[in-house]
Design a protein around this motif. Structure first.
Motif, PDB file in Angstrom:
ATOM      1  N   ILE A  53       3.331 -41.042 -56.047  1.00  0.00           N
ATOM      2  CA  ILE A  53       3.460 -40.782 -57.661  1.00  0.00           C
ATOM      3  C   ILE A  53       4.763 -41.275 -58.135  1.00  0.00           C
ATOM      4  N   ARG A  54       5.888 -40.898 -57.556  1.00  0.00           N
ATOM      5  CA  ARG A  54       7.113 -41.317 -58.072  1.00  0.00           C
ATOM      6  C   ARG A  54       7.446 -42.804 -57.525  1.00  0.00           C
ATOM      7  N   MET A  55       7.810 -43.567 -58.373  1.00  0.00           N
ATOM      8  CA  MET A  55       8.423 -44.992 -58.064  1.00  0.00           C
ATOM      9  C   MET A  55       9.328 -45.571 -59.051  1.00  0.00           C
ATOM     10  N   PRO A  56      10.111 -46.414 -58.939  1.00  0.00           N
ATOM     11  CA  PRO A  56      11.093 -46.902 -59.851  1.00  0.00           C
ATOM     12  C   PRO A  56      10.313 -47.564 -60.977  1.00  0.00           C
ATOM     13  N   PRO A  57      11.060 -47.504 -62.100  1.00  0.00           N
ATOM     14  CA  PRO A  57      12.707 -47.330 -62.251  1.00  0.00           C
ATOM     15  C   PRO A  57      13.109 -45.912 -62.398  1.00  0.00           C
ATOM     16  N   SER A  58      12.098 -44.887 -63.140  1.00  0.00           N
ATOM     17  CA  SER A  58      12.434 -43.768 -63.242  1.00  0.00           C
ATOM     18  C   SER A  58      12.252 -42.716 -62.331  1.00  0.00           C
ATOM     19  N   HIS A  59      11.429 -42.958 -61.390  1.00  0.00           N
ATOM     20  CA  HIS A  59      11.069 -42.155 -60.300  1.00  0.00           C
ATOM     21  C   HIS A  59      10.485 -40.852 -60.592  1.00  0.00           C
ATOM     22  N   THR A  60       9.418 -41.021 -61.769  1.00  0.00           N
ATOM     23  CA  THR A  60       9.113 -40.152 -62.019  1.00  0.00           C
ATOM     24  C   THR A  60       7.492 -40.016 -61.945  1.00  0.00           C
ATOM     25  N   ASP A  61       6.611 -40.956 -62.730  1.00  0.00           N
ATOM     26  CA  ASP A  61       5.357 -40.896 -62.461  1.00  0.00           C
ATOM     27  C   ASP A  61       4.824 -42.429 -62.774  1.00  0.00           C
ATOM     28  N   GLU A  62       5.598 -43.264 -62.311  1.00  0.00           N
ATOM     29  CA  GLU A  62       5.046 -44.723 -62.540  1.00  0.00           C
ATOM     30  C   GLU A  62       4.043 -44.980 -61.428  1.00  0.00           C
ATOM     31  N   GLY A  63       3.795 -44.333 -60.272  1.00  0.00           N
ATOM     32  CA  GLY A  63       2.763 -44.435 -59.470  1.00  0.00           C
ATOM     33  C   GLY A  63       1.511 -43.960 -59.953  1.00  0.00           C
ATOM     34  N   LEU A  64       1.601 -42.769 -60.462  1.00  0.00           N
ATOM     35  CA  LEU A  64       0.266 -42.171 -61.058  1.00  0.00           C
ATOM     36  C   LEU A  64      -0.126 -43.024 -62.348  1.00  0.00           C
ATOM     37  N   ARG A  65       1.005 -43.454 -63.295  1.00  0.00           N
ATOM     38  CA  ARG A  65       0.302 -44.226 -64.352  1.00  0.00           C
ATOM     39  C   ARG A  65      -0.183 -45.654 -63.920  1.00  0.00           C
ATOM     40  N   ALA A  66       0.270 -46.123 -62.734  1.00  0.00           N
ATOM     41  CA  ALA A  66      -0.318 -47.379 -62.387  1.00  0.00           C
ATOM     42  C   ALA A  66      -1.664 -47.306 -61.903  1.00  0.00           C
TER      43      ALA A  66
END
Length: 215
Positions: A53-66
């Protein structure tokens, strides 16, 4: 299965790739960012995408949003999300988008290879697998006019196990009852939730979403 892995940790990606290859799967791609995940998933159309779920750049929810962007363009995309921590809003967002097979597990579950590979197989085959902690926390929120309140304690227990991805046979073993008894419980659950046979509706998935307050 043909599997795409998304995680910013090279070590974790390689570790997952080895585990999956040893189980007979083909890892067709490994990516480390959300945009790469979207591009590769839509281009390769894997049988399953496993993403942190957490990936760069913010390491919050980029994976989920993707994954949500993927589901917007490919609603049936089979996705298994991994997370270090349970965040109910993440689960709600994911389960509310698209209609394809879905899984949400704590990363700690990967250490239990049998359970992890079982989840991979279930989601890849069109099912839903939710970490037991996800189910427990989402059920604990409470809501008014809850249709699940009409279920008996045993029916609710069966539905909770369904949410965790267990088959009828696995539920029967856990509850020490026959497969036939489990099937009867499930049919009663469907009836009480108003879920009747319909080729356009996956009743098992809709029942789980109802349990979690998402349907």
């Amino acid at each position: 299965m043909r599997i795409l892995i998304a995680d910013d940790s090279v070590l974790l990606r390689e570790g997952l790739a080895m585990i999956l290859a040893d189980d007979g799967h083909e890892v067709i791609g490994e990516v480390g960012t959300g945009p790469e995940l979207v591009g590769q998933c839509l281009a390769l159309r894997p049988d399953l995408t496993i993403s942190d779920i957490r990936m760069p750049p913010s390491h919050t929810d980029e994976g989920l949003r993707a994954c949500m962007r993927i589901r917007a363009r490919w609603p049936q995309a089979p996705i298994l999300l991994l997370s270090q921590y349970i965040v109910l809003s993440y689960a709600t967002d994911l389960l509310s988008c698209g209609s394809g097979p879905i899984g949400y597990l704590l990363k700690d579950r990967v250490a239990d290879l049998d359970s992890f590979l079982d989840a991979v197989q279930r989601v890849g085959n069109g099912g839903m697998v939710l970490d037991p902690e996800v189910v427990a926390q989402m059920m604990g929120r409470g809501r008014r006019d809850d249709p699940v309140a009409t279920l008996t304690p045993r029916e609710r227990e069966v539905l909770e196990l369904m949410a965790q991805g267990h088959t009828n046979s696995a539920i029967a073993r856990r509850l020490v009852v026959t497969d036939g008894a489990v099937e009867k419980h499930i049919q009663r659950i469907f009836a009480k939730l108003g879920l009747y046979a319909n080729a356009d509706v996956h009743r098992r998935v809709v029942a789980v979403l109802t349990l979690l307050g998402l349907s």
